[in-house]
Scaffold this motif. Structure first.
Motif, PDB file in Angstrom:
ATOM      1  N   ASN A 253       7.454 -52.442 -62.251  1.00 42.12           N
ATOM      2  CA  ASN A 253       8.759 -53.583 -62.416  1.00 42.12           C
ATOM      3  C   ASN A 253       8.872 -53.422 -63.635  1.00 42.12           C
ATOM      4  O   ASN A 253       9.544 -54.175 -64.637  1.00 42.12           O
ATOM      5  CB  ASN A 253       7.952 -55.015 -61.955  1.00 42.12           C
ATOM      6  CG  ASN A 253       9.510 -55.459 -61.104  1.00 42.12           C
ATOM      7  OD1 ASN A 253      10.582 -54.875 -60.587  1.00 42.12           O
ATOM      8  ND2 ASN A 253       9.375 -56.876 -61.560  1.00 42.12           N
ATOM      9  N   ASN A 304      12.176 -60.174 -53.732  1.00 39.49           N
ATOM     10  CA  ASN A 304      10.919 -59.436 -54.120  1.00 39.49           C
ATOM     11  C   ASN A 304       9.873 -60.141 -54.463  1.00 39.49           C
ATOM     12  O   ASN A 304      10.074 -61.135 -55.376  1.00 39.49           O
ATOM     13  CB  ASN A 304      11.248 -58.947 -55.643  1.00 39.49           C
ATOM     14  CG  ASN A 304      10.050 -57.951 -56.514  1.00 39.49           C
ATOM     15  OD1 ASN A 304       9.162 -57.583 -56.241  1.00 39.49           O
ATOM     16  ND2 ASN A 304       9.490 -58.480 -58.037  1.00 39.49           N
ATOM     17  N   THR A 378      13.338 -62.913 -57.511  1.00 38.04           N
ATOM     18  CA  THR A 378      12.041 -62.821 -57.513  1.00 38.04           C
ATOM     19  C   THR A 378      11.297 -63.902 -56.829  1.00 38.04           C
ATOM     20  O   THR A 378      11.318 -64.735 -57.619  1.00 38.04           O
ATOM     21  CB  THR A 378      11.337 -61.963 -58.799  1.00 38.04           C
ATOM     22  OG1 THR A 378      11.480 -60.802 -58.963  1.00 38.04           O
ATOM     23  CG2 THR A 378      10.116 -62.388 -58.635  1.00 38.04           C
TER      24      THR A 378
END
Ligand SMILES: *[C@@H]1O[C@H](CO)[C@@H](O)[C@H](O)[C@H]1NC(C)=O
Ligand SMILES: *[C@@H]1O[C@H](CO)[C@@H](O)[C@H](O)[C@H]1NC(C)=O
Length: 428
Positions: A253, A304, A378
């Motif tokens: 990431n 995510n 996220t």
């Protein structure tokens, strides 16, 4: 004979585990009173190459894991800089051992069911593949695909769930991924629970999620790292590429081709934030990129799943907001509210860079800026506490009861956001 080999492997794994990197690790809480101290914190953790579990911010203390032989330097440097810290977990290996015991106990008493995927335990990479393959056999709505094979030879598998076999191009696609960071285990049962609820255990009132939306779920984005975390070094987070200087692993990431290698990542191959020799150098990064490319134009929401800290975060990682920043913020608040309505948890909502510090090369920004996914988040799943409250000292560690709770509450946010993007298209 087979059982002999098994027990040999188990013994080997235990021996390896007792020699691993967590031995003698201590978790510190660090407080930054103002922005200046926050800057100093960032500089010091980079300089000492520390494992930052969560950054110290004026509004929230941080958590930093420190190796035994770094403790003196850590304490001297932070004391000299006038930044307050305290030990919150003296011996991290004890918490890890406790986690292992609880999870193996839970795995023994888990009853198997063909109606749901049991999520009160951690599944290995092989077990997850079996689950996906069996679903594809049993359910018309499910197909399984591989997108590349890791350096250690593990196919990167994802599942597609659709009532129309992905043939209806008017339907939006929601893409959920978990375990991009190997040690962030709780993300896996959250993804598996979503699969259960979309395939095996669909409630009447959730039928619209299948009628109106197609789903892609990548439960293990970093298979080699996850298996290493499961069997050798619990707090491993990168993949398993062997770099120069004998240091292993690239942080997937930080490896995406979007502001690659800026501040907030590291060019030190030994760092947990190592961004790789170049953008998209890693197979796992390219797998996610290729899934996004394959369905470009149809993916409206990218989720995510990570741990921890109780955050719903949106771009960009350089602290600037995307053109739809206001509506991203609005939806994030609704996602946090749907978790709070389900279970009293307080999620923080905001720009990922301003809440966690700058993050270059991240998947969610790549999805938005290079593949035009309008809604990209996220979710940093809450950590658990011994009395049911959030306790960031448990960090990335999990326990069986908490896995179920986390999966159920995050499912509320997933459902809310999927319906929202269905009803509010945004072309970035
Ligand atoms: C962050 O990236 C965006 C998109 O590439 C760009 O428009 C913006 O100017 C950048 N912000 C900063 C502070 O560099
Ligand atoms: C969340 O915030 C509300 C309102 O500030 C508070 O009443 C509640 O106790 C908090 N819950 C947790 C779990 O911290």
């Amino acid at each position: 004979m087979a059982s002999k080999i098994d027990s040999f492997l188990v013994t080997f794994a235990l021996v390896a585990a007792t020699l691993n990197a967590e031995d003698g690790c201590t978790l510190y809480e660090v407080a930054a009173k103002n922005l200046e101290e926050r800057e100093i914190f960032s500089e010091l953790v980079n300089k000492l190459n520390l494992d930052v579990w969560s950054p110290a911010m004026p509004e929230r203390s941080g958590r930093v894991l420190v190796l035994k032989d770094q403790r003196a330097t850590f304490e001297n440097e932070f004391t000299a800089a006038g930044i307050q810290y305290k030990v919150v977990v003296e011996r991290m290996e004890e918490l890890i051992e406790l986690e292992r015991r609880k999870l193996s106990l839970a795995a023994k008493i888990t009853t198997t069911s063909n109606r749901i995927i049991p999520i009160d335990r951690m599944h290995s990479y092989d077990e997850v593949n079996d689950i996906l393959d069996n679903l594809a056999k049993d359910y018309e709505s499910v197909d399984v695909f591989s997108q590349g094979t890791t350096l250690e030879g593990r196919p990167i598998k994802y599942i597609r769930i659709s009532s129309t076999k992905f043939m209806d191009h008017e339907k939006p696609v929601v893409f959920i991924q978990a375990l991009i960071q190997a040690r962030e285990w709780v993300s896996l049962p959250v993804a598996l629970h979503a699969i259960s609820k979309l395939v095996m255990d669909v409630c009447d009132e959730d039928q619209d999620l299948l009628d109106d939306i197609d789903w892609i779920i990548l439960p293990i984005a970093n298979p080699d790292g996850y298996e290493y975390s499961r069997t050798v070094s619990r707090l491993w987070t990168k993949n398993r590429r062997v770099n120069d200087h004998e240091c292993v692993g690239v942080n997937i990431n930080r490896n995406f081709n979007i502001r690659h290698s800026g501040p907030g990542s590291s060019n030190n191959p030994c760092s947990d934030n190592y961004h790789g020799s170049e953008a998209e150098s890693e197979i796992e990064t390219r797998a996610i990129r290729d899934i996004l490319t394959l369905h470009q134009g149809r993916i409206k929401l990218f989720l995510n799943l990570q741990s921890f800290g109780s955050h719903v975060l949106f771009g960009y990682g350089n602290v600037s907001l995307p053109p739809n920043g206001l509506i991203l913020h609005f939806l994030a608040v609704q996602m946090a509210a749907s978790i709070q309505n389900y279970k009293d948890r307080n999620y923080t909502v905001g720009n990922i860079g301003s809440i966690l510090g700058e993050q270059p090369g991240i998947a969610t920004d790549f999805a938005t800026e290079e593949r035009y996914v309008g809604y990209s988040y996220t979710i940093n799943i809450a950590s658990y506490g011994n009395d049911g409250n959030i306790d960031n000292n448990n960090g990335h560690l999990v326990e069986d009861l908490y896995l179920e709770e986390a999966a159920e509450e995050v499912w509320e946010a997933i459902k809310y956001s999927a319906r929202f993007v269905r009803d509010n298209d945004f072309n970035i």
